[in-house]
Design a protein around this motif. Structure first.
Motif, mmCIF file in Angstrom:
data_model
loop_
_atom_site.group_PDB
_atom_site.id
_atom_site.type_symbol
_atom_site.label_atom_id
_atom_site.label_comp_id
_atom_site.label_asym_id
_atom_site.label_seq_id
_atom_site.Cartn_x
_atom_site.Cartn_y
_atom_site.Cartn_z
ATOM 1 N N SER A 63 -2.046 6.698 3.953
ATOM 2 C CA SER A 63 -1.615 6.028 2.808
ATOM 3 C C SER A 63 -2.818 5.943 1.820
ATOM 4 N N VAL A 69 0.926 -1.122 0.126
ATOM 5 C CA VAL A 69 0.010 0.138 0.177
ATOM 6 C C VAL A 69 0.908 1.222 0.019
ATOM 7 N N VAL A 95 -4.867 4.393 -1.997
ATOM 8 C CA VAL A 95 -4.969 3.229 -2.880
ATOM 9 C C VAL A 95 -5.004 3.987 -4.385
ATOM 10 N N HIS A 96 -6.047 4.714 -4.462
ATOM 11 C CA HIS A 96 -6.269 5.833 -6.028
ATOM 12 C C HIS A 96 -5.446 7.036 -6.152
#
Length: 318
Positions: A110, A91, A112-113
């Motif tokens: 963090s 991640v 993701v996209h």
């Protein structure tokens, strides 16, 4: 190419490399740290082109929007990646960093996209799920597509630091000053260093973790004008004040006739540091530009107590 295999064949150190030329000329490093005091670090594994985050597997449109929006508020965007190969499925992380006096902070989160970062408010990292981090982080420029010297000298330094402080070290996109490779930025102290060598990693980390300034390798404190960076470095040396927080900048005027008098606050009273700006002729300031060029060099010439605020000082004639 595997996108996570970001180490192409290592270039060789040859006489035409800018870092070696700079070292042989003894180009002054002080006053060359970049002017942004706040950063957004964006983890992006894999290869980077010359433009860093905007020239990687990260969404190009999102990168452009991110850099434009944050740039208007004085926040610099840096791509980062872990030394060596990044495990598949990791991640990706982001960090918001503030290096200003009395605002020093580092927050990790963090994503993701890629587009998620467009919603990130650097003034409220906690609101985006950020977690505060009180320990030093080391960015080592290893941006080979920007300059070969960054890879040639940066990657061994990143590996040496990572062996000492696993997980606290990141390869970074361009930090400026390719000819001073290996370049290392210590956060959130905001101290930028050049010509760092792998065998000195242990001593470097020990000093950084003690909050000390490593004068022999210092390029400057990010977020300040060059004259201010130079004045700080001189005062640290002349007043024998080793810690980054021992000195604060009060005022950095624009140079007049090549001279700026910078006022600093020290435990011994306020001081004025006179800095002279000089044009230095040089050839091949980067590996990609071997032509004759020049740069602004900053030289401290005196340090004086401000009347009414005595300090123990050492003057240096011009």
């Amino acid at each position: 190419m595997n996108p996570r295999d970001h180490h192409p064949p290592r270039p060789r150190e040859t006489p035409d490399r800018c870092a070696l030329r700079s070292q042989l000329r003894d180009d002054p490093m002080i006053g060359t740290a970049f002017p942004a005091a706040r950063l957004l670090l964006v983890e992006q594994p894999g290869p980077w082109g010359r433009q860093g985050l905007a020239d990687s597997h990260f969404d190009r449109s999102v990168a452009a929007q991110l850099q434009a929006r944050l740039g208007r508020s004085g926040v610099r965007v840096q791509a980062i990646r872990r030394p060596g190969r990044t495990p598949v499925g990791t991640v990706r992380r982001w960090a918001v960093v503030d290096t200003r006096d009395e605002h020093e902070s580092l927050w990790w989160g963090s994503y993701v996209h890629d587009a998620e970062l467009l919603e990130l408010d650097p003034d409220d990292p906690a609101g985006a799920g950020g977690v505060a981090d009180d320990d030093p982080v080391y960015l080592v420029c290893a941006h080979s597509r920007h300059d070969a010297c960054c890879a040639l000298r940066g990657r061994p330094v990143a590996a040496a630091f990572e062996a000492l402080r696993p997980g606290r070290v990141w390869e970074s996109s361009h930090l400026g000053g390719d000819r001073f490779a290996a370049n290392v930025l210590v956060l959130p102290l905001g101290l930028q260093y050049g010509r760092v060598l792998p065998f000195a990693a242990a001593e470097f980390v020990a000093a950084a973790e003690a909050g000390e300034v490593i004068g022999a390798l210092l390029r400057g404190r990010i977020g300040l004008p060059p004259a201010g960076q130079t004045a700080l470095a001189h005062a640290h040396e002349e007043l024998a004040l080793r810690r980054r927080r021992d000195l604060q900048v009060i005022h950095v005027p624009a140079p007049v006739d090549g001279v700026a008098v910078v006022r600093l606050r020290s435990p011994r009273g306020d001081v004025d540091v006179t800095v002279r700006v000089e044009v230095v002729e040089a050839t091949g300031l980067t590996c990609s530009n071997p032509r004759p060029s020049s740069f602004a060099g900053y030289r401290p010439v005196a340090i004086d107590p401000v009347p009414g605020r005595p300090a123990e000082l050492v003057e240096r004639d011009s």
